[in-house]
Design a protein around this motif. Sequence first.
Motif, PDB file in Angstrom:
ATOM      1  N   ASP A  46       0.855  -1.162  -0.007  1.00  0.00           N
ATOM      2  CA  ASP A  46      -0.044   0.064   0.050  1.00  0.00           C
ATOM      3  C   ASP A  46       0.857   1.252  -0.085  1.00  0.00           C
ATOM      4  O   ASP A  46       0.485   2.080  -0.766  1.00  0.00           O
ATOM      5  N   GLU A  47       1.953   1.140   0.735  1.00  0.00           N
ATOM      6  CA  GLU A  47       2.789   2.147   0.657  1.00  0.00           C
ATOM      7  C   GLU A  47       3.475   2.471  -0.776  1.00  0.00           C
ATOM      8  O   GLU A  47       3.632   3.755  -1.207  1.00  0.00           O
ATOM      9  N   ARG A  48       3.835   1.226  -1.388  1.00  0.00           N
ATOM     10  CA  ARG A  48       4.449   1.588  -2.698  1.00  0.00           C
ATOM     11  C   ARG A  48       3.424   2.185  -3.789  1.00  0.00           C
ATOM     12  O   ARG A  48       3.877   2.842  -4.548  1.00  0.00           O
ATOM     13  N   GLU A  49       2.208   1.856  -3.492  1.00  0.00           N
ATOM     14  CA  GLU A  49       1.169   2.262  -4.305  1.00  0.00           C
ATOM     15  C   GLU A  49       0.879   3.588  -4.325  1.00  0.00           C
ATOM     16  O   GLU A  49       0.898   4.563  -5.259  1.00  0.00           O
ATOM     17  N   ARG A  50       0.949   4.272  -2.938  1.00  0.00           N
ATOM     18  CA  ARG A  50       0.711   5.497  -2.963  1.00  0.00           C
ATOM     19  C   ARG A  50       2.026   6.515  -3.213  1.00  0.00           C
ATOM     20  O   ARG A  50       1.815   7.473  -3.909  1.00  0.00           O
ATOM     21  N   VAL A  51       3.138   6.040  -3.016  1.00  0.00           N
ATOM     22  CA  VAL A  51       4.280   6.644  -3.640  1.00  0.00           C
ATOM     23  C   VAL A  51       4.198   6.697  -5.073  1.00  0.00           C
ATOM     24  O   VAL A  51       4.712   7.799  -5.658  1.00  0.00           O
ATOM     25  N   ASP A  52       3.682   5.754  -5.942  1.00  0.00           N
ATOM     26  CA  ASP A  52       3.833   5.553  -7.350  1.00  0.00           C
ATOM     27  C   ASP A  52       2.637   6.525  -7.888  1.00  0.00           C
ATOM     28  O   ASP A  52       2.853   6.894  -8.973  1.00  0.00           O
ATOM     29  N   LYS A  53       1.654   6.766  -7.047  1.00  0.00           N
ATOM     30  CA  LYS A  53       0.913   7.465  -7.506  1.00  0.00           C
ATOM     31  C   LYS A  53       1.050   9.161  -7.519  1.00  0.00           C
ATOM     32  O   LYS A  53       0.362   9.853  -8.492  1.00  0.00           O
ATOM     33  N   VAL A  54       2.098   9.376  -6.849  1.00  0.00           N
ATOM     34  CA  VAL A  54       2.413  10.799  -6.887  1.00  0.00           C
ATOM     35  C   VAL A  54       3.337  11.170  -7.857  1.00  0.00           C
ATOM     36  O   VAL A  54       4.328  10.465  -8.010  1.00  0.00           O
ATOM     37  N   ALA A  55       2.972  11.882  -8.699  1.00  0.00           N
ATOM     38  CA  ALA A  55       3.888  12.492 -10.037  1.00  0.00           C
ATOM     39  C   ALA A  55       4.999  13.429  -9.534  1.00  0.00           C
ATOM     40  O   ALA A  55       4.714  14.297  -8.648  1.00  0.00           O
ATOM     41  N   SER A  56       6.396  13.250  -9.598  1.00  0.00           N
ATOM     42  CA  SER A  56       7.371  13.918  -9.311  1.00  0.00           C
ATOM     43  C   SER A  56       7.597  14.732 -10.457  1.00  0.00           C
ATOM     44  O   SER A  56       8.422  15.895 -10.035  1.00  0.00           O
ATOM     45  N   GLY A  57       7.299  14.663 -11.669  1.00  0.00           N
ATOM     46  CA  GLY A  57       7.392  15.816 -12.561  1.00  0.00           C
ATOM     47  C   GLY A  57       8.799  15.817 -13.039  1.00  0.00           C
ATOM     48  O   GLY A  57       9.392  16.795 -13.718  1.00  0.00           O
ATOM     49  N   GLY A  58       9.652  14.672 -13.292  1.00  0.00           N
ATOM     50  CA  GLY A  58      10.834  14.691 -13.606  1.00  0.00           C
ATOM     51  C   GLY A  58      11.109  15.159 -15.106  1.00  0.00           C
ATOM     52  O   GLY A  58      11.993  15.605 -15.381  1.00  0.00           O
ATOM     53  N   ILE A  59      10.081  14.786 -16.049  1.00  0.00           N
ATOM     54  CA  ILE A  59      10.088  14.683 -17.328  1.00  0.00           C
ATOM     55  C   ILE A  59       9.975  16.305 -17.337  1.00  0.00           C
ATOM     56  O   ILE A  59      10.818  17.002 -18.400  1.00  0.00           O
ATOM     57  N   GLN A  60       8.824  16.815 -16.824  1.00  0.00           N
ATOM     58  CA  GLN A  60       8.736  18.443 -17.108  1.00  0.00           C
ATOM     59  C   GLN A  60       9.957  19.097 -16.505  1.00  0.00           C
ATOM     60  O   GLN A  60      10.285  20.267 -17.069  1.00  0.00           O
ATOM     61  N   LYS A  61      10.547  18.977 -15.205  1.00  0.00           N
ATOM     62  CA  LYS A  61      11.702  19.604 -14.756  1.00  0.00           C
ATOM     63  C   LYS A  61      12.839  19.475 -15.673  1.00  0.00           C
ATOM     64  O   LYS A  61      13.600  20.408 -15.955  1.00  0.00           O
ATOM     65  N   SER A  62      13.000  18.409 -16.396  1.00  0.00           N
ATOM     66  CA  SER A  62      14.320  18.209 -17.245  1.00  0.00           C
ATOM     67  C   SER A  62      13.902  19.125 -18.559  1.00  0.00           C
ATOM     68  O   SER A  62      14.830  19.685 -19.134  1.00  0.00           O
ATOM     69  N   ASN A  63      12.798  18.826 -18.863  1.00  0.00           N
ATOM     70  CA  ASN A  63      12.453  19.773 -20.230  1.00  0.00           C
ATOM     71  C   ASN A  63      12.531  21.523 -19.830  1.00  0.00           C
ATOM     72  O   ASN A  63      13.075  22.167 -20.725  1.00  0.00           O
ATOM     73  N   LEU A  64      12.170  21.861 -18.726  1.00  0.00           N
ATOM     74  CA  LEU A  64      12.401  23.141 -18.376  1.00  0.00           C
ATOM     75  C   LEU A  64      13.997  23.724 -18.183  1.00  0.00           C
ATOM     76  O   LEU A  64      14.475  24.674 -18.726  1.00  0.00           O
ATOM     77  N   HIS A  65      14.715  22.643 -17.675  1.00  0.00           N
ATOM     78  CA  HIS A  65      16.101  22.789 -17.552  1.00  0.00           C
ATOM     79  C   HIS A  65      16.707  23.206 -18.735  1.00  0.00           C
ATOM     80  O   HIS A  65      17.551  24.003 -19.227  1.00  0.00           O
ATOM     81  N   ARG A  66      16.403  22.277 -19.932  1.00  0.00           N
ATOM     82  CA  ARG A  66      17.000  22.381 -21.175  1.00  0.00           C
ATOM     83  C   ARG A  66      16.511  23.562 -21.901  1.00  0.00           C
ATOM     84  O   ARG A  66      17.293  24.212 -22.589  1.00  0.00           O
ATOM     85  N   ALA A  67      15.029  23.806 -21.719  1.00  0.00           N
ATOM     86  CA  ALA A  67      14.556  25.288 -22.308  1.00  0.00           C
ATOM     87  C   ALA A  67      15.228  26.581 -21.840  1.00  0.00           C
ATOM     88  O   ALA A  67      15.481  27.154 -22.511  1.00  0.00           O
ATOM     89  N   LEU A  68      15.818  26.479 -20.651  1.00  0.00           N
ATOM     90  CA  LEU A  68      16.299  27.651 -20.118  1.00  0.00           C
ATOM     91  C   LEU A  68      17.584  27.797 -20.792  1.00  0.00           C
ATOM     92  O   LEU A  68      17.988  28.804 -20.728  1.00  0.00           O
ATOM     93  N   SER A  69      18.403  26.825 -21.126  1.00  0.00           N
ATOM     94  CA  SER A  69      19.731  27.078 -21.593  1.00  0.00           C
ATOM     95  C   SER A  69      20.516  27.930 -20.933  1.00  0.00           C
ATOM     96  O   SER A  69      21.255  28.698 -21.224  1.00  0.00           O
ATOM     97  N   LEU A  70      20.640  27.606 -19.214  1.00  0.00           N
ATOM     98  CA  LEU A  70      21.713  28.422 -18.646  1.00  0.00           C
ATOM     99  C   LEU A  70      22.994  28.240 -19.042  1.00  0.00           C
ATOM    100  O   LEU A  70      23.593  26.987 -19.263  1.00  0.00           O
ATOM    101  N   SER A  71      23.905  29.336 -18.940  1.00  0.00           N
ATOM    102  CA  SER A  71      25.285  28.990 -19.153  1.00  0.00           C
ATOM    103  C   SER A  71      25.834  29.531 -18.155  1.00  0.00           C
ATOM    104  O   SER A  71      25.267  30.698 -17.262  1.00  0.00           O
TER     105      SER A  71
END
Length: 91
Positions: free
Chosen positions: A23-48
């Motif tokens: 039940d703990e594993r299912e609860r954790v798996d249901k929460v989206a961490s947004g890793g793909i969105q965060k990665s896309n944001l970082h690439r879009a910023l193109s910080l140098s």
Amino acid sequence: MELTNSKRKLLTASYVERKLKEDERERVDKVASGGIQKSNLHRALSLSREDLPTLMEQVQKDQSEHRKHLDELMRFAKEWVTGQEHYSNLQ
């Protein structure tokens, strides 16, 4: 010569895997961490490295209640730029 007054200690640690109940594993798996969105944001910023002084200057001017979060974002931006330099060919 024998060391009789040595106070050195050898500290060790071992990794213990966290075992989640089903039940703990299912609860954790249901929460989206947004890793793909965060990665896309970082690439879009193109910080140098050249962007950091300007950003830091603007953050230092800010005296709002968000300053703590801005400082944390600047710390992350520095780490991101450094990491990006090491993996610049990663696409």
